[in-house]
Design a protein around this motif. Sequence first.
Motif, PDB file in Angstrom:
ATOM      1  N   TYR A  43       0.879  -1.156   0.000  1.00 36.41           N
ATOM      2  CA  TYR A  43       0.000   0.000   0.000  1.00 36.41           C
ATOM      3  C   TYR A  43       0.919   1.208   0.000  1.00 36.41           C
ATOM      4  N   GLY A  44       0.908   1.957  -1.089  1.00 33.44           N
ATOM      5  CA  GLY A  44       1.843   3.079  -1.216  1.00 33.44           C
ATOM      6  C   GLY A  44       3.269   2.580  -1.088  1.00 33.44           C
ATOM      7  N   ASP A  45       4.017   3.128  -0.155  1.00 28.79           N
ATOM      8  CA  ASP A  45       5.394   2.714   0.082  1.00 28.79           C
ATOM      9  C   ASP A  45       5.508   1.632   1.154  1.00 28.79           C
ATOM     10  N   GLU A  46       4.395   1.226   1.731  1.00 25.69           N
ATOM     11  CA  GLU A  46       4.410   0.242   2.811  1.00 25.69           C
ATOM     12  C   GLU A  46       4.240  -1.175   2.261  1.00 25.69           C
ATOM     13  N   ILE A  47       5.180  -2.040   2.602  1.00 30.31           N
ATOM     14  CA  ILE A  47       5.095  -3.445   2.208  1.00 30.31           C
ATOM     15  C   ILE A  47       4.259  -4.178   3.250  1.00 30.31           C
ATOM     16  N   LEU A  48       3.162  -4.774   2.802  1.00 33.61           N
ATOM     17  CA  LEU A  48       2.292  -5.524   3.699  1.00 33.61           C
ATOM     18  C   LEU A  48       2.698  -6.993   3.771  1.00 33.61           C
ATOM     19  N   GLU A  49       3.007  -7.586   2.638  1.00 37.69           N
ATOM     20  CA  GLU A  49       3.504  -8.962   2.572  1.00 37.69           C
ATOM     21  C   GLU A  49       4.599  -8.998   1.530  1.00 37.69           C
ATOM     22  N   ASN A  50       5.626  -9.809   1.788  1.00 40.06           N
ATOM     23  CA  ASN A  50       6.729  -9.881   0.842  1.00 40.06           C
ATOM     24  C   ASN A  50       7.198 -11.316   0.638  1.00 40.06           C
ATOM     25  N   GLY A  51       8.164 -11.472  -0.240  1.00 39.54           N
ATOM     26  CA  GLY A  51       8.794 -12.764  -0.430  1.00 39.54           C
ATOM     27  C   GLY A  51       8.198 -13.627  -1.527  1.00 39.54           C
ATOM     28  N   PHE A  52       7.407 -13.044  -2.402  1.00 39.52           N
ATOM     29  CA  PHE A  52       6.820 -13.822  -3.494  1.00 39.52           C
ATOM     30  C   PHE A  52       7.841 -13.946  -4.616  1.00 39.52           C
ATOM     31  N   GLU A  53       8.050 -15.171  -5.087  1.00 36.34           N
ATOM     32  CA  GLU A  53       9.013 -15.424  -6.158  1.00 36.34           C
ATOM     33  C   GLU A  53       8.520 -14.908  -7.502  1.00 36.34           C
ATOM     34  N   THR A  54       7.198 -14.959  -7.708  1.00 32.34           N
ATOM     35  CA  THR A  54       6.634 -14.516  -8.982  1.00 32.34           C
ATOM     36  C   THR A  54       5.483 -13.552  -8.728  1.00 32.34           C
ATOM     37  N   GLU A  55       5.183 -12.763  -9.745  1.00 35.10           N
ATOM     38  CA  GLU A  55       4.045 -11.863  -9.652  1.00 35.10           C
ATOM     39  C   GLU A  55       2.758 -12.661  -9.480  1.00 35.10           C
ATOM     40  N   MET A  56       2.663 -13.808 -10.155  1.00 33.82           N
ATOM     41  CA  MET A  56       1.465 -14.639 -10.071  1.00 33.82           C
ATOM     42  C   MET A  56       1.223 -15.136  -8.643  1.00 33.82           C
ATOM     43  N   GLN A  57       2.265 -15.483  -7.916  1.00 32.75           N
ATOM     44  CA  GLN A  57       2.106 -15.899  -6.525  1.00 32.75           C
ATOM     45  C   GLN A  57       1.494 -14.784  -5.688  1.00 32.75           C
ATOM     46  N   ALA A  58       1.973 -13.573  -5.883  1.00 32.76           N
ATOM     47  CA  ALA A  58       1.442 -12.428  -5.133  1.00 32.76           C
ATOM     48  C   ALA A  58      -0.009 -12.162  -5.521  1.00 32.76           C
ATOM     49  N   LEU A  59      -0.310 -12.225  -6.811  1.00 34.50           N
ATOM     50  CA  LEU A  59      -1.690 -12.023  -7.268  1.00 34.50           C
ATOM     51  C   LEU A  59      -2.609 -13.127  -6.756  1.00 34.50           C
ATOM     52  N   ASP A  60      -2.122 -14.365  -6.729  1.00 35.05           N
ATOM     53  CA  ASP A  60      -2.914 -15.476  -6.187  1.00 35.05           C
ATOM     54  C   ASP A  60      -3.218 -15.258  -4.708  1.00 35.05           C
ATOM     55  N   ARG A  61      -2.240 -14.746  -3.964  1.00 38.04           N
ATOM     56  CA  ARG A  61      -2.456 -14.445  -2.540  1.00 38.04           C
ATOM     57  C   ARG A  61      -3.553 -13.374  -2.398  1.00 38.04           C
ATOM     58  N   CYS A  62      -3.517 -12.359  -3.248  1.00 38.35           N
ATOM     59  CA  CYS A  62      -4.546 -11.317  -3.226  1.00 38.35           C
ATOM     60  C   CYS A  62      -5.918 -11.909  -3.532  1.00 38.35           C
ATOM     61  N   GLU A  63      -5.991 -12.755  -4.527  1.00 35.13           N
ATOM     62  CA  GLU A  63      -7.263 -13.399  -4.877  1.00 35.13           C
ATOM     63  C   GLU A  63      -7.781 -14.246  -3.723  1.00 35.13           C
ATOM     64  N   TYR A  64      -6.881 -14.985  -3.086  1.00 35.40           N
ATOM     65  CA  TYR A  64      -7.276 -15.808  -1.943  1.00 35.40           C
ATOM     66  C   TYR A  64      -7.831 -14.935  -0.822  1.00 35.40           C
ATOM     67  N   LEU A  65      -7.134 -13.857  -0.494  1.00 34.89           N
ATOM     68  CA  LEU A  65      -7.595 -12.962   0.570  1.00 34.89           C
ATOM     69  C   LEU A  65      -8.919 -12.332   0.219  1.00 34.89           C
ATOM     70  N   GLU A  66      -9.073 -11.928  -1.030  1.00 38.57           N
ATOM     71  CA  GLU A  66     -10.324 -11.316  -1.465  1.00 38.57           C
ATOM     72  C   GLU A  66     -11.484 -12.299  -1.350  1.00 38.57           C
ATOM     73  N   SER A  67     -11.213 -13.570  -1.630  1.00 41.51           N
ATOM     74  CA  SER A  67     -12.275 -14.577  -1.584  1.00 41.51           C
ATOM     75  C   SER A  67     -12.761 -14.880  -0.170  1.00 41.51           C
ATOM     76  N   ILE A  68     -11.905 -14.666   0.828  1.00 41.61           N
ATOM     77  CA  ILE A  68     -12.317 -14.998   2.194  1.00 41.61           C
ATOM     78  C   ILE A  68     -12.692 -13.786   3.038  1.00 41.61           C
ATOM     79  N   LEU A  69     -12.419 -12.604   2.539  1.00 40.93           N
ATOM     80  CA  LEU A  69     -12.750 -11.401   3.331  1.00 40.93           C
ATOM     81  C   LEU A  69     -13.953 -10.689   2.787  1.00 40.93           C
TER      82      LEU A  69
END
Length: 69
Positions: A43-69
């Motif tokens: 969010y802006g300059d703040e890193i909320l979660e890190n360490g994803f090897e690929t962009e797809m992994q990070a996007l998948d994490r976002c999709e997962y969070l969106e599906s449960i929240l």
Amino acid sequence: MKRLDIDEWDEIFCNMEHKEGYSHWDWIKVVWVDNLNKWCICYGDEILENGFETEMQALDRCEYLESIL
């Protein structure tokens, strides 16, 4: 690798929705961070979660969070 639990994400979304007036995902960005050499959820300059090897992994994490929240 930093991961927030579901309660932390729920609190972030609640606080940002009231503060910014946006929906949950309007302000979340997946970005490459050179000094970490990883993809991160930010969010802006703040890193909320890190360490994803690929962009797809990070996007998948976002999709997962969106599906449960």
